[in-house]
Design a protein around this motif. Structure first.
Motif, PDB file in Angstrom:
ATOM      1  N   PHE A  47     -29.296  46.152 -50.139  1.00  0.00           N
ATOM      2  CA  PHE A  47     -29.321  45.743 -51.536  1.00  0.00           C
ATOM      3  C   PHE A  47     -30.509  44.824 -51.763  1.00  0.00           C
ATOM      4  O   PHE A  47     -30.818  43.986 -50.919  1.00  0.00           O
ATOM      5  CB  PHE A  47     -28.036  45.006 -51.917  1.00  0.00           C
ATOM      6  CG  PHE A  47     -26.812  45.867 -51.847  1.00  0.00           C
ATOM      7  CD1 PHE A  47     -26.542  46.793 -52.843  1.00  0.00           C
ATOM      8  CD2 PHE A  47     -25.921  45.757 -50.789  1.00  0.00           C
ATOM      9  CE1 PHE A  47     -25.416  47.582 -52.792  1.00  0.00           C
ATOM     10  CE2 PHE A  47     -24.800  46.548 -50.725  1.00  0.00           C
ATOM     11  CZ  PHE A  47     -24.543  47.471 -51.727  1.00  0.00           C
ATOM     12  N   SER A  48     -31.092  44.962 -52.905  1.00  0.00           N
ATOM     13  CA  SER A  48     -32.211  44.093 -53.232  1.00  0.00           C
ATOM     14  C   SER A  48     -31.667  42.724 -53.665  1.00  0.00           C
ATOM     15  O   SER A  48     -30.498  42.586 -54.016  1.00  0.00           O
ATOM     16  CB  SER A  48     -33.057  44.698 -54.353  1.00  0.00           C
ATOM     17  OG  SER A  48     -32.333  44.676 -55.559  1.00  0.00           O
ATOM     18  N   PHE A  49     -32.523  41.744 -53.644  1.00  0.00           N
ATOM     19  CA  PHE A  49     -32.129  40.395 -54.047  1.00  0.00           C
ATOM     20  C   PHE A  49     -31.651  40.376 -55.494  1.00  0.00           C
ATOM     21  O   PHE A  49     -30.696  39.680 -55.837  1.00  0.00           O
ATOM     22  CB  PHE A  49     -33.308  39.431 -53.863  1.00  0.00           C
ATOM     23  CG  PHE A  49     -33.008  38.037 -54.314  1.00  0.00           C
ATOM     24  CD1 PHE A  49     -32.198  37.211 -53.546  1.00  0.00           C
ATOM     25  CD2 PHE A  49     -33.503  37.560 -55.511  1.00  0.00           C
ATOM     26  CE1 PHE A  49     -31.906  35.927 -53.966  1.00  0.00           C
ATOM     27  CE2 PHE A  49     -33.220  36.279 -55.940  1.00  0.00           C
ATOM     28  CZ  PHE A  49     -32.419  35.461 -55.159  1.00  0.00           C
ATOM     29  N   ALA A  50     -32.305  41.167 -56.347  1.00  0.00           N
ATOM     30  CA  ALA A  50     -31.932  41.209 -57.768  1.00  0.00           C
ATOM     31  C   ALA A  50     -30.519  41.758 -57.952  1.00  0.00           C
ATOM     32  O   ALA A  50     -29.754  41.259 -58.777  1.00  0.00           O
ATOM     33  CB  ALA A  50     -32.938  42.048 -58.544  1.00  0.00           C
ATOM     34  N   GLN A  51     -30.155  42.760 -57.161  1.00  0.00           N
ATOM     35  CA  GLN A  51     -28.807  43.321 -57.265  1.00  0.00           C
ATOM     36  C   GLN A  51     -27.750  42.315 -56.816  1.00  0.00           C
ATOM     37  O   GLN A  51     -26.709  42.165 -57.450  1.00  0.00           O
ATOM     38  CB  GLN A  51     -28.701  44.603 -56.431  1.00  0.00           C
ATOM     39  CG  GLN A  51     -29.470  45.776 -57.000  1.00  0.00           C
ATOM     40  CD  GLN A  51     -29.476  46.965 -56.059  1.00  0.00           C
ATOM     41  OE1 GLN A  51     -29.502  46.795 -54.847  1.00  0.00           O
ATOM     42  NE2 GLN A  51     -29.476  48.164 -56.643  1.00  0.00           N
TER      43      GLN A  51
END
Length: 175
Positions: A47-51
Motif C-alpha cells: 500500500f502506498s503511504f497515501a492509501q
C-alpha cells in the motif's frame, strides 16, 4: 483397456516419433501454469503511504463522529446541569424576594413559619445540587434536579400567594 495397452506396446516405435498436437500442448501448458501458480506463495500487496494515511484519517474521523453523536460526555451533562441551576436559581430567588416582601407585614409568628419553610426548601435544594455535582454524568439525576426545581417553584408560588392573602386579611382586619 488391455487391448489398447497391447496395441501401444506393439507399436511403441510409432508413438515415440509422433509429436502431440498444438492444441494438446497449449492445454497442457495452461494446466501446468495453473498448478505452478497455486504452489507459489501469494504476492504481498503493498500500500502506498497515501492509501494508509487516507484509511487512518477515515478511521479517526468516523470515531470522532461516533463519539460526538452517540456518547455524551460528563462536560455536556455538567453544562446542562449548570444551565438548569442558573435558570431556576434566578426564578427561585425572585420567588424568595416576593415571599419576603409579603411576609414582612405579617405578624412575627407567621413570619417565622414562612422562614422555616423557606430554609427547609433551601436545604433540600442544596442537597440536590450537591448530589447532582457528584453524579454529573447521570441523566436521571439531571431529571430529578429539574423536578425538584419545578416542585420548589410551585411551592414557593403557593407560599407567596398565601402570604399575600394573609397580608390582605390582616389589613382588612385592622381597618
Amino acid at each position: 483397456m488391455a487391448r489398447i495397452e497391447d496395441y501401444i506396446n506393439h507399436h511403441r516405435d510409432e508413438f515415440d516419433c509422433e509429436n502431440p498436437s498444438e492444441e494438446h500442448l497449449k492445454s497442457f501448458e495452461q494446466k501446468l501454469a495453473f498448478v505452478n501458480a497455486s504452489l507459489q506463495p501469494a504476492k504481498q500487496r503493498k500500500f502506498s503511504f497515501a492509501q494508509v494515511a487516507a484509511a487512518a484519517l477515515l478511521l479517526v474521523a468516523s470515531t470522532l463522529l461516533f463519539g460526538k453523536l452517540f456518547i455524551t460526555t460528563n462536560d455536556e451533562y455538567s453544562n446542562e446541569i449548570r444551565v438548569i441551576k442558573s435558570n431556576y436559581n434566578e426564578v427561585l430567588d425572585a420567588k424568595y424576594k416576593q415571599i419576603n416582601i409579603a411576609v414582612d407585614k405579617l405578624p412575627e409568628s407567621v413570619r417565622k413559619d414562612y422562614e422555616k419553610q423557606v430554609e427547609s426548601i433551601k436545604k433540600q435544594t442544596t442537597i440536590m445540587e450537591k448530589a447532582s455535582e457528584m453524579s454529573a454524568n447521570n441523566p436521571e439525576m439531571r431529571q430529578a434536579l429539574m423536578m425538584h426545581y419545578r416542585q420548589t417553584d410551585r411551592i414557593l408560588t403557593k407560599m407567596a400567594i398565601k402570604a399575600e392573602r394573609n397580608e390582605q386579611q390582616n389589613e382588612q382586619n385592622s381597618k
